[in-house]
Write a protein that holds these residues in place. Structure first.
Motif, mmCIF file in Angstrom:
data_model
loop_
_atom_site.group_PDB
_atom_site.id
_atom_site.type_symbol
_atom_site.label_atom_id
_atom_site.label_comp_id
_atom_site.label_asym_id
_atom_site.label_seq_id
_atom_site.Cartn_x
_atom_site.Cartn_y
_atom_site.Cartn_z
ATOM 1 N N GLY A 151 44.615 30.627 54.750
ATOM 2 C CA GLY A 151 43.325 30.809 54.380
ATOM 3 C C GLY A 151 43.590 31.005 52.896
ATOM 4 N N VAL A 152 44.280 31.564 52.073
ATOM 5 C CA VAL A 152 44.422 31.784 50.803
ATOM 6 C C VAL A 152 44.833 30.680 49.814
ATOM 7 C CG1 VAL A 152 45.674 33.539 48.992
ATOM 8 C CG2 VAL A 152 45.701 34.117 51.442
ATOM 9 N N GLN A 153 43.840 30.329 48.914
ATOM 10 C CA GLN A 153 43.904 29.304 48.010
ATOM 11 C C GLN A 153 44.762 29.636 46.779
ATOM 12 O OE1 GLN A 153 41.879 26.629 48.672
ATOM 13 N NE2 GLN A 153 41.640 27.724 50.409
ATOM 14 N N ASN A 154 45.259 28.701 46.302
ATOM 15 C CA ASN A 154 46.189 28.704 45.004
ATOM 16 C C ASN A 154 47.377 29.781 45.153
ATOM 17 O OD1 ASN A 154 46.491 28.033 42.440
ATOM 18 N ND2 ASN A 154 45.323 29.530 41.439
ATOM 19 N N LEU A 155 48.075 29.420 46.264
ATOM 20 C CA LEU A 155 49.166 30.567 46.486
ATOM 21 C C LEU A 155 50.143 30.067 46.026
ATOM 22 C CD1 LEU A 155 49.717 32.812 48.574
ATOM 23 C CD2 LEU A 155 50.175 31.298 50.204
ATOM 24 N N LYS A 156 51.237 31.011 45.389
ATOM 25 C CA LYS A 156 52.481 30.916 44.923
ATOM 26 C C LYS A 156 53.405 31.339 45.841
ATOM 27 C CE LYS A 156 53.387 31.407 40.531
ATOM 28 N NZ LYS A 156 53.684 30.037 39.848
ATOM 29 N N THR A 157 53.280 32.633 46.231
ATOM 30 C CA THR A 157 54.043 33.221 47.284
ATOM 31 C C THR A 157 53.405 34.124 48.323
ATOM 32 O OG1 THR A 157 55.948 33.168 45.496
ATOM 33 C CG2 THR A 157 56.381 34.750 47.372
ATOM 34 N N GLY A 158 53.833 34.330 49.515
ATOM 35 C CA GLY A 158 53.052 35.332 50.077
ATOM 36 C C GLY A 158 54.306 36.565 50.442
ATOM 37 N N TYR B 238 51.081 47.208 50.580
ATOM 38 C CA TYR B 238 51.758 45.957 49.883
ATOM 39 C C TYR B 238 50.820 44.806 49.497
ATOM 40 C CZ TYR B 238 56.412 47.916 51.590
ATOM 41 O OH TYR B 238 57.467 48.673 51.517
ATOM 42 N N TYR B 239 50.835 44.288 48.630
ATOM 43 C CA TYR B 239 49.972 43.114 48.373
ATOM 44 C C TYR B 239 50.847 42.017 49.227
ATOM 45 C CZ TYR B 239 48.879 45.313 43.761
ATOM 46 O OH TYR B 239 48.445 46.084 42.797
ATOM 47 N N THR B 240 49.786 41.027 49.746
ATOM 48 C CA THR B 240 50.295 40.034 50.658
ATOM 49 C C THR B 240 50.407 38.788 50.113
ATOM 50 O OG1 THR B 240 47.847 39.490 51.364
ATOM 51 C CG2 THR B 240 49.070 41.411 52.720
ATOM 52 N N TYR B 241 49.831 38.504 48.938
ATOM 53 C CA TYR B 241 50.170 37.189 48.250
ATOM 54 C C TYR B 241 50.111 37.253 46.696
ATOM 55 C CZ TYR B 241 45.173 36.791 47.219
ATOM 56 O OH TYR B 241 43.866 36.964 46.699
ATOM 57 N N TYR B 242 50.763 36.220 45.943
ATOM 58 C CA TYR B 242 50.825 36.190 44.580
ATOM 59 C C TYR B 242 50.235 34.727 44.128
ATOM 60 C CZ TYR B 242 52.387 36.664 39.758
ATOM 61 O OH TYR B 242 52.552 36.737 38.400
ATOM 62 N N SER B 243 49.352 34.806 43.222
ATOM 63 C CA SER B 243 48.517 33.354 43.013
ATOM 64 C C SER B 243 49.144 32.722 41.902
ATOM 65 C CB SER B 243 47.169 33.717 43.046
ATOM 66 O OG SER B 243 47.003 34.252 41.360
ATOM 67 N N ASN B 244 48.823 31.355 41.569
ATOM 68 C CA ASN B 244 49.407 30.735 40.726
ATOM 69 C C ASN B 244 48.832 31.037 39.383
ATOM 70 O OD1 ASN B 244 51.410 28.864 41.722
ATOM 71 N ND2 ASN B 244 49.711 28.217 43.169
ATOM 72 N N THR B 245 47.830 31.870 39.369
ATOM 73 C CA THR B 245 47.266 32.471 38.192
ATOM 74 C C THR B 245 47.690 33.719 37.872
ATOM 75 O OG1 THR B 245 45.381 33.673 39.427
ATOM 76 C CG2 THR B 245 44.971 31.339 38.774
ATOM 77 N N GLY B 246 48.893 34.144 38.643
ATOM 78 C CA GLY B 246 49.542 35.426 38.140
ATOM 79 C C GLY B 246 48.833 36.686 38.773
ATOM 80 N N GLN B 247 48.097 36.672 39.730
ATOM 81 C CA GLN B 247 47.463 37.945 40.337
ATOM 82 C C GLN B 247 47.923 38.026 41.713
ATOM 83 O OE1 GLN B 247 45.102 39.524 38.366
ATOM 84 N NE2 GLN B 247 45.823 37.999 36.701
ATOM 85 N N PHE B 248 48.209 39.373 42.036
ATOM 86 C CA PHE B 248 48.393 39.907 43.345
ATOM 87 C C PHE B 248 47.187 40.071 44.146
ATOM 88 C CE2 PHE B 248 52.557 41.214 41.565
ATOM 89 C CZ PHE B 248 53.292 40.824 42.573
ATOM 90 N N GLY B 249 47.267 39.977 45.455
ATOM 91 C CA GLY B 249 45.850 40.002 46.306
ATOM 92 C C GLY B 249 46.520 40.657 47.672
ATOM 93 N N LYS B 250 45.514 40.910 48.407
ATOM 94 C CA LYS B 250 45.452 41.233 49.529
ATOM 95 C C LYS B 250 44.754 40.565 50.572
ATOM 96 C CE LYS B 250 45.779 45.960 47.850
ATOM 97 N NZ LYS B 250 44.716 45.911 46.142
ATOM 98 N N ASP B 251 45.347 40.155 51.725
ATOM 99 C CA ASP B 251 44.716 39.602 52.688
ATOM 100 C C ASP B 251 45.484 39.684 53.983
ATOM 101 O OD1 ASP B 251 42.619 37.170 52.845
ATOM 102 O OD2 ASP B 251 44.056 36.289 54.317
#
Length: 475
Positions: free
Chosen positions: A212-219, A272-285
């Protein structure tokens, strides 16, 4: 044709009329949950004449299919329930369908008609695929060997090819080296021309199980899966005597752990962050469950914080179906029991999802009963994981090329019966510090060790021969 004939013979040999496991307990709520789960899980067994061969439902039920993630999770529960031919067939299909034309992916989902499920596949250039899957299947095949003693899971040519391609070409093709995970392109192997609105383009190599995470580079689950894949392959090579090569992959595994701890932990949020986006941002999901599933957390403080967060979360049943096994493993026994009862409760939404029933079976057998076979040493370890008084027993459990029944008479006494054809070493473990043991009336000294949570454990080791029953009490 020769391969198909050999596989058919293998499946016929593996099929046997082993009685279903029977679980009884002084905790009648857990006993009821297990009985529901057993019946529900067996309901998902495929038809005898289905073109794909032996299989069980391990995807969204309307699809009549099995997917790599779900099978990797359900396989131990299935083995307990006597679905050995199904496991062998499905793992063979996943391993055998890895291909260069799919950039070393397999089929994410296969249906009972022996086709890649159309819900996830159009052709070799356009399909849905979650990148942790190869390492989940690789690790699951190793766990199947440890449980069953069947070296087919690690030695058969299709499995050896799957292992080698997954830890080499697959990683290169999808830019998954440890130092590339925050720099990799968004879609390394995108179809040309690329259509962002087409999920078979956008999700051809989704770098996470979180969809469900958009624009995902790595989980973060992919980082954990890569670690587990490398360390599992190292274990397989070690078993085969290839110690130098094993050391290479153990070092690669450590690099993924180093990156996990250096890049993905938030000191500010204590998680822990759970994803890193293609915009260079860590996030939590969602995704923290897989840090535990792949056993990637070696910092006890951070692991404890993660367990606290997962314990407090109430998310989808797919994730919760992992909790009975995981909470028993990591010392949250009461929470494990709570989730067994929650997941089996008729009021729980989507409790019919296949992973739920298989997860409960696994949670009771590996978790509560503490049954842990290791074919590499032909050893069966057991330990009763409860703080409550009472007893629990399970019969007709197939493992280590034999069959066993285990009765935890109390937290200080267990009885094992080998009802199969092969001997094994029983490591009977008990929580607490005890100096002595009585083994079928014979006095023995008990040994001591600590579990993962640093709790004191006393144990005795003895060989259990076919048709033998051994009763052990520590004091």
């Amino acid at each position: 044709m020769k391969y198909k004939a050999s596989l058919l013979l293998l499946l016929l040999v593996c099929f046997n009329a082993v009685a279903q496991p029977a679980f009884t307990s002084s905790d009648k709520a857990v006993e009821k949950a297990f009985n529901w789960a057993k019946e529900q899980a067996l309901h998902y067994r495929g038809g005898a004449t289905d073109p794909v061969g032996p299989w069980y439902e391990s995807a969204l039920p309307p699809r009549s299919a099995f997917c790599m993630r779900d099978v990797s999770h359900q396989c131990i529960g299935a083995e307990v329930l006597g679905l050995s031919p199904e496991n062998i067939n499905m793992f063979n299909l996943f391993a055998g369908n890895i291909s260069q034309s799919k950039d070393w992916c397999s089929y994410w989902e296969i249906n009972k008609w022996n086709k890649p499920a159309p819900d996830d596949y159009r052709n070799d250039k356009e399909f849905w695929y979650n990148l942790p899957a190869n390492f989940d299947v690789l690790n699951a095949s190793w766990r199947m060997y440890l449980w069953t003693g069947n070296r087919h899971y690690i030695d058969a040519p299709a499995f050896v090819n799957f292992q080698q391609r997954s830890v080499n070409e697959y990683i290169n093709s999808w830019v998954l080296a440890a130092d590339s995970l925050l720099k990799r392109p968004a879609h390394p192997n995108a179809p040309v021309p690329y259509n962002e609105s087409d999920s078979f383009h956008r999700c051809r190599g989704l770098p996470s199980y979180s969809e469900g995470v958009q624009n995902l580079k790595t989980g973060v689950d992919l980082v954990a899966a890569l670690y587990r894949g490398m360390i599992t392959y190292s274990d397989i090579l070690t078993l085969k005597g290839k110690t130098k090569e094993a050391a290479v992959y153990a070092k690669k595994a450590q690099k993924y752990l180093d990156r996990l701890e250096a890049d993905w932990w938030s000191d500010k949020d204590n998680q822990y962050y759970t994803y890193y986006s293609n915009t260079g941002q860590f996030g939590k999901d969602e995704g923290e469950t897989f840090l535990l599933w792949f056993d990637a957390l070696k910092d006890n403080v951070r692991a404890g914080k993660t367990l606290d967060r997962v314990t407090a979360a109430r998310i989808n049943v797919e994730n919760m179906s992992y909790y009975p096994f995981l909470f028993y493993k990591f010392g949250r026994w009461e929470k494990a029991r709570d989730y067994i009862l929650l997941l089996s409760d008729p009021s729980t939404a989507r409790r019919e999802y296949p992973e739920v029933s298989y997860g409960i079976v696994e949670g009771v057998v590996q978790g509560l009963m503490g049954i842990s076979p290791d074919a590499s040493t032909q050893t069966l370890a057991t330990i009763y994981k409860t703080d409550a008084p009472g007893n629990a027993a399970i019969s007709n459990v197939p493992l280590l090329n034999t069959n066993i029944s285990l009765d935890h008479l109390s937290r200080q006494q267990s009885a094992m019966k080998n009802t199969g054809a092969h001997a094994f070493k029983w490591k009977a473990m008990f929580y607490g510090s005890f100096k002595h043991a009585n083994v079928n009336g014979k006095a023995m000294a008990a040994k001591a060790e600590k579990d993962l949570q640093n709790k004191a454990v006393s144990f005795v080791e003895t060989t259990v021969s076919p048709n033998q029953k051994v009763n052990i009490k520590v004091y």
